[in-house]
Design a protein around this motif. Structure first.
Motif, PDB file in Angstrom:
ATOM      1  N   VAL A 141       0.820  -1.226   0.000  1.00  0.00           N
ATOM      2  CA  VAL A 141       0.000   0.000   0.000  1.00  0.00           C
ATOM      3  C   VAL A 141       0.849   1.269   0.000  1.00  0.00           C
ATOM      4  CG1 VAL A 141      -1.954  -1.110   1.106  1.00  0.00           C
ATOM      5  CG2 VAL A 141      -0.264   0.079   2.509  1.00  0.00           C
ATOM      6  N   SER A 142       2.061   1.191   0.562  1.00  0.00           N
ATOM      7  CA  SER A 142       2.861   2.418   0.649  1.00  0.00           C
ATOM      8  C   SER A 142       3.832   2.581  -0.503  1.00  0.00           C
ATOM      9  CB  SER A 142       3.655   2.445   1.964  1.00  0.00           C
ATOM     10  OG  SER A 142       2.762   2.400   3.032  1.00  0.00           O
ATOM     11  N   PRO A 191       1.026   2.718  -5.090  1.00  0.00           N
ATOM     12  CA  PRO A 191       1.234   4.088  -5.596  1.00  0.00           C
ATOM     13  C   PRO A 191       2.089   4.134  -6.855  1.00  0.00           C
ATOM     14  CG  PRO A 191       1.481   4.059  -3.231  1.00  0.00           C
ATOM     15  CD  PRO A 191       1.350   2.614  -3.652  1.00  0.00           C
ATOM     16  N   ARG A 196      -4.900   0.795   5.638  1.00  0.00           N
ATOM     17  CA  ARG A 196      -4.248   0.516   4.356  1.00  0.00           C
ATOM     18  C   ARG A 196      -4.638   1.549   3.299  1.00  0.00           C
ATOM     19  NH1 ARG A 196      -5.841  -5.730   4.375  1.00  0.00           N
ATOM     20  NH2 ARG A 196      -7.384  -4.791   5.726  1.00  0.00           N
ATOM     21  N   ARG A 200      -2.875   4.935   3.806  1.00  0.00           N
ATOM     22  CA  ARG A 200      -1.471   4.936   3.386  1.00  0.00           C
ATOM     23  C   ARG A 200      -1.357   4.947   1.857  1.00  0.00           C
ATOM     24  NH1 ARG A 200       0.754  -0.044   6.140  1.00  0.00           N
ATOM     25  NH2 ARG A 200      -1.406  -0.507   6.720  1.00  0.00           N
ATOM     26  N   PHE A 201      -2.172   4.109   1.236  1.00  0.00           N
ATOM     27  CA  PHE A 201      -2.192   4.094  -0.240  1.00  0.00           C
ATOM     28  C   PHE A 201      -2.531   5.492  -0.774  1.00  0.00           C
ATOM     29  CE2 PHE A 201      -5.089   3.986  -3.920  1.00  0.00           C
ATOM     30  CZ  PHE A 201      -4.181   3.609  -4.901  1.00  0.00           C
ATOM     31  N   TRP A 225       0.456   8.015  -0.158  1.00  0.00           N
ATOM     32  CA  TRP A 225       1.653   7.884  -1.004  1.00  0.00           C
ATOM     33  C   TRP A 225       1.359   8.098  -2.489  1.00  0.00           C
ATOM     34  CZ3 TRP A 225       5.758   8.792   1.419  1.00  0.00           C
ATOM     35  CH2 TRP A 225       5.930   8.381   2.751  1.00  0.00           C
ATOM     36  N   THR A 226       0.166   7.696  -2.904  1.00  0.00           N
ATOM     37  CA  THR A 226      -0.212   7.945  -4.302  1.00  0.00           C
ATOM     38  C   THR A 226      -0.345   9.449  -4.521  1.00  0.00           C
ATOM     39  OG1 THR A 226      -1.426   5.877  -4.259  1.00  0.00           O
ATOM     40  CG2 THR A 226      -1.852   7.329  -6.111  1.00  0.00           C
ATOM     41  N   MET A 239       3.024  10.991  -4.875  1.00  0.00           N
ATOM     42  CA  MET A 239       3.630  10.829  -6.206  1.00  0.00           C
ATOM     43  C   MET A 239       2.956  11.737  -7.233  1.00  0.00           C
ATOM     44  SD  MET A 239       4.616   6.900  -6.617  1.00  0.00           S
ATOM     45  CE  MET A 239       5.736   6.129  -5.439  1.00  0.00           C
ATOM     46  N   LEU A 240       1.620  11.811  -7.148  1.00  0.00           N
ATOM     47  CA  LEU A 240       0.919  12.636  -8.131  1.00  0.00           C
ATOM     48  C   LEU A 240       1.239  14.117  -7.935  1.00  0.00           C
ATOM     49  CD1 LEU A 240      -2.521  10.812  -8.317  1.00  0.00           C
ATOM     50  CD2 LEU A 240      -0.665  10.767  -9.985  1.00  0.00           C
ATOM     51  N   TYR A 292       9.433  18.828   6.566  1.00  0.00           N
ATOM     52  CA  TYR A 292      10.223  19.144   7.759  1.00  0.00           C
ATOM     53  C   TYR A 292       9.504  18.671   9.009  1.00  0.00           C
ATOM     54  CZ  TYR A 292      12.339  21.679  11.552  1.00  0.00           C
ATOM     55  OH  TYR A 292      12.941  21.987  12.746  1.00  0.00           O
ATOM     56  N   THR A 333       9.661  15.256  10.807  1.00  0.00           N
ATOM     57  CA  THR A 333      10.752  14.902  11.733  1.00  0.00           C
ATOM     58  C   THR A 333      10.480  15.351  13.155  1.00  0.00           C
ATOM     59  OG1 THR A 333      11.936  16.977  11.402  1.00  0.00           O
ATOM     60  CG2 THR A 333      12.397  15.194   9.841  1.00  0.00           C
ATOM     61  N   THR A 334       9.329  15.974  13.390  1.00  0.00           N
ATOM     62  CA  THR A 334       9.077  16.490  14.741  1.00  0.00           C
ATOM     63  C   THR A 334       8.180  15.570  15.551  1.00  0.00           C
ATOM     64  OG1 THR A 334       7.180  17.773  14.011  1.00  0.00           O
ATOM     65  CG2 THR A 334       9.335  18.862  13.933  1.00  0.00           C
ATOM     66  N   ILE A 344      12.512  11.141  15.459  1.00  0.00           N
ATOM     67  CA  ILE A 344      12.652  11.752  14.134  1.00  0.00           C
ATOM     68  C   ILE A 344      11.938  10.947  13.058  1.00  0.00           C
ATOM     69  CG2 ILE A 344      14.365  12.107  12.294  1.00  0.00           C
ATOM     70  CD1 ILE A 344      16.100  13.516  14.183  1.00  0.00           C
ATOM     71  N   MET A 348       3.414   6.286   8.655  1.00  0.00           N
ATOM     72  CA  MET A 348       2.729   6.427   7.364  1.00  0.00           C
ATOM     73  C   MET A 348       3.067   5.265   6.430  1.00  0.00           C
ATOM     74  SD  MET A 348       0.425   7.921   5.843  1.00  0.00           S
ATOM     75  CE  MET A 348      -0.108   9.497   6.487  1.00  0.00           C
ATOM     76  N   ILE A 349       4.208   4.605   6.694  1.00  0.00           N
ATOM     77  CA  ILE A 349       4.551   3.447   5.863  1.00  0.00           C
ATOM     78  C   ILE A 349       3.915   2.160   6.400  1.00  0.00           C
ATOM     79  CG2 ILE A 349       6.450   1.965   5.067  1.00  0.00           C
ATOM     80  CD1 ILE A 349       8.207   4.527   5.049  1.00  0.00           C
ATOM     81  N   THR A 350       4.109   1.932   7.699  1.00  0.00           N
ATOM     82  CA  THR A 350       3.647   0.646   8.266  1.00  0.00           C
ATOM     83  C   THR A 350       2.232   0.726   8.809  1.00  0.00           C
ATOM     84  OG1 THR A 350       4.461   1.196  10.467  1.00  0.00           O
ATOM     85  CG2 THR A 350       6.016   0.122   8.975  1.00  0.00           C
ATOM     86  N   TYR A 410       1.661   1.663  11.795  1.00  0.00           N
ATOM     87  CA  TYR A 410       1.754   1.562  13.260  1.00  0.00           C
ATOM     88  C   TYR A 410       2.671   2.624  13.820  1.00  0.00           C
ATOM     89  CZ  TYR A 410      -0.576  -2.924  13.018  1.00  0.00           C
ATOM     90  OH  TYR A 410      -1.485  -3.906  12.808  1.00  0.00           O
TER      91      TYR A 410
END
Lengths: 530, 200
Positions: free
Chosen positions: A13-14, A18, B9, B12-13, B16-17, B20-21, B173, B176-177, B181, B188-190, B192
């Motif tokens: 999904v990540s 995409p 899920r 997150r999809f 990230w999509t 990219m867009l 930026y 990272t807060t 970090i 946002m990836i996993t 969790y």
């Protein structure tokens, strides 16, 4: 196991999905339609229905070209009336000009940006009339025997109108080493549909030499590569003029805006190509506002130079023997002629671009000068006019005589067969030439003259380039745009709001500065606390 | 500290999509704008249009998802704690103070994020989409409803684009807060994130 499945899901999904969406987007963006193919019916495929050499009437010893015309008309009845109603015969036509109403204009009475006007210089200029011997006002436009059938229909390339004879071929009295009396039976027995050089003999050489006037019509088109013209090239479809300039009963399609004004009887690329020829939405929709010619004729005068500037004011200088002389530029084109003044020629000229809706103004002999440069034939059009398109144009700039008292452009008498008749080209007397030219044209002349800048507009239509030479987007869509003079609309890539750009970029720097300051603060705090 | 699932899920999809867009739209858009040469004008135009369509479809899906799942409430600005969140960024963060508003699956966004994202969703995205599609389909004066030229549309679209660039910069930026970090990025990836347990 759960951990593995979570990693897999995260990957999917990540990252993968995409990227998948992005790839599909890129794929969609890369889809192009194939341009439509064109199937044109060419005049060269025309099979003549008769053999003219079999006709007895064409086997006689013709005494004059008039007799040939009589012979033609004895079978082709009614064709004389057709031809005599055309501008090719009348050299004028009824026209409605925006702001000027109905007028009858044409080569006969318009002032041009070259030799100022044909009327009064008949011996030379009327060589390109489709009649026989329009040497002065006595020419009988109602006499069908005066029609010159052969100049357009000759297939033997042996029939020519003689220089200085107002459209007459050589006779036994005028024949010389350059012009012999035509072999009339031979020419008359070999007639057919006009070929390129039948049209070209006048339309290539107008203005006193090859490619002087149009810039996109010249003798190189008789035998050229696709680079010069995709349509007329010998290694392409080898089309003739009349393949596009479709002709019905001697009414030839097509408009030349140095003499025309109205949006009628025009040729359109759509005759053979559709209005969506690229089969691609982004490019096809340009057609709403951009003429095909603008992208497909990136430069004109591809083979031989065309005249871009003509300054009459320097004409008349003579050499030490009191004879007229000429000077050439580095490419071998005249840049000075005593009889005509200074010129600028060029090849591979980038057109200038104008909005054009198919109608044009004309500076009439009755008009007075209100703007400089004087607009000889201003093209009408603007962005907000839905019938206007961006058109490539050859602008011919000049400097010619005007009457400083009456504020009018002057018809000059330039040509005469010999000295002493007041023609500028023989006697080099400005005042006399103006007086006689104006007199012939029945216009007043005050006797005081000067020179004034003029501009004439020639929409470019020929010398279409092969596909791979077509203009790239950024030729227009960039800072360095070919359309820099067309400022009445917003063009992406060329135009931007400076205020928004400065504000946006300023904001970006501000954000960056904030980020750096904040980050520095965090780092300092981090090391302090350590 | 406990590992809590915070982004589904689809979220997150979507995120990230969208990233990219937006990057594609930004890179191609500013090339069309004339800021630089990258893909070539024609490529940029085609990529920009295709990405615009993809962005529209994604936005429709996201709106549908937000409304159906009720997650839309996450983006509704709140009045409480706006000040303390601002104070955290301008002073607390330097003193190692804890985040003033704890992150929970029920309230993933802090009050400032809520305001900014709400602004994006309600103002910047619609303006970009509407001006973008008008740019694509109603840019000639003889279209059914005449928009005498592109200027207004183009200027608005450019303004929106600059705002998005600035948003992306600050967003990158502020990632990272988080608690650490990398914790925001990792979440946002996993999906969790290690969160302080709050008593319910």
């Amino acid at each position: 196991m759960k951990k593995f499945s979570n990693t897999l899901t995260a990957l999917l999904v990540s990252l993968l999905l995409p990227i998948g969406v992005l790839l599909i987007t890129v794929k969609v963006a890369s889809l192009r339609g194939q341009p439509h193919k064109v199937n044109a019916q060419l005049s060269s495929e025309h099979i003549t229905s008769v053999d003219h050499s079999q006709f007895e009437i064409l086997q006689q010893d013709f005494e004059s070209p008039h007799n040939v015309t009589e012979a033609c008309l004895s079978c082709h009845t009614g064709r004389d009336e057709e031809i005599m109603s055309t501008a090719h015969w009348k050299w004028e036509r009824e026209t409605e000009i925006d702001g000027k109403g109905k007028v009858s204009i044409g080569k006969k009475n318009l002032i041009n940006n070259f030799c100022t006007g044909a009327n009064g210089n008949n011996g030379s200029c009327m060589r390109c009339h489709i009649g026989l011997g329009w040497k002065d006002k006595s020419f009988d436009f109602s006499d069908n025997r005066n029609i010159d059938c052969l100049v357009c229909h000759d297939q033997t390339d042996t029939y020519f109108k003689q220089k200085g004879q107002a459209g007459m071929p050589a006779t036994s009295a005028t024949a010389n080493s350059s012009y012999q009396v035509p072999d009339y039976p031979y020419v008359a027995q070999n007639v057919g549909l006009p070929k390129k050089n039948n049209c070209g003999i006048c339309h290539f050489y107008g203005g006193g030499g090859n490619n002087v006037k149009h810039g996109d019509l010249e003798e190189a088109l008789l035998s050229c590569t696709q680079h010069v013209d995709v349509h007329m090239s010998y290694d392409g479809p080898d089309m003739a003029c009349i393949d596009c300039h479709k002709t019905e009963r001697h009414n030839i399609k097509g408009k030349l805006y140095s003499v025309s004004s109205m949006n009628v009887n025009r040729i359109d690329c759509e005759q053979c190509h559709s209005s969506t020829p690229h089969n691609d939405a982004v490019i096809d929709e340009h057609y709403i506002k951009v003429a095909c010619q603008s992208c497909h004729i990136p430069v004109y005068a591809k083979a031989n130079a065309t005249k871009l500037y003509w300054d009459w004011s320097s004409a008349g200088m003579l050499d030490e023997t009191e004879e007229p002389y000429s000077e050439n530029d580095a490419d071998g084109n005249h840049n000075y002629l005593s009889i005509k003044g200074n010129f600028v020629w060029d090849t591979d000229v980038k057109p200038e671009y104008y909005w054009f809706n198919g109608t044009a103004d004309h500076f009439l002999t009755s008009d007075t000068i209100t703007e400089v440069p004087v607009q000889i034939n201003k093209l009408f059009g603007e962005y907000l006019d839905s019938t206007s398109k961006i058109w490539p144009v050859k602008v011919h700039r000049g400097k010619q005589m005007y009457d400083t008292e009456y504020n009018t452009l002057i018809n000059m008498k330039l040509w005469s067969a010999q000295k002493g008749e007041g023609a500028f080209w023989k006697d080099f007397d400005w005042d006399e030439s103006a007086r006689l030219g104006m007199e012939y044209n029945e216009r007043p002349y005050s006797g005081s003259y000067d020179f004034i800048s003029t501009e004439a507009y020639w929409p470019i239509n020929h010398m279409v380039s092969p596909k791979h030479e077509t203009l790239r987007c950024t030729e227009c869509h960039s800072d360095d745009s070919r359309l820099e003079n067309l400022t009445d609309f917003y063009l992406p890539g060329r135009d931007k709001s400076k205020a928004i750009d400065y504000a946006g970029i300023g904001l970006m720097y501000l954000a960056l500065a904030g980020i750096i300051a904040h980050l520095a603060g965090r780092l300092i705090a981090y090391f302090k606390n350590k | 500290m406990e590992k809590v699932k915070i982004y589904s899920r689809f979220e997150r999809f979507w995120h990230w999509t969208q990233m990219m867009l937006i990057i594609t739209l930004g890179l191609t858009g500013f090339e069309i704008h004339g800021s630089y040469h990258l893909f070539g004008f024609e490529e940029s135009v085609r990529l920009h249009s295709a990405s615009g369509w993809a962005f529209l479809v994604l936005t429709i899906f996201a709106l549908f998802w937000m409304i159906v799942t009720g997650q839309s409430r996450q983006f509704v600005p709140v009045r409480n704690n706006v000040k303390s969140q601002v104070m955290y960024y301008i002073s607390g963060i330097f003193r190692n103070e804890p985040h003033p508003v704890p992150k929970t699956p029920e309230s993933k966004l802090n009050p400032l994020q809520r305001i900014v994202y709400f602004g994006l969703i309600i103002l910047v995205f619609p303006v970009q989409l509407i001006t973008g599609f008008l740019y694509l389909y109603f840019h000639y004066p003889d279209n059914p409803f005449a928009l005498e030229g592109l200027e207004t549309i183009a200027v608005l679209h450019t303004l929106g684009a600059f705002l998005l660039v600035v948003f992306v910069m600050i967003h990158l930026y502020l990632i990272t807060t988080g608690h650490t970090i990398g914790s925001n990025l990792k979440a946002m990836i996993t999906g969790y994130e290690e969160l302080e347990q709050t008593e319910n």
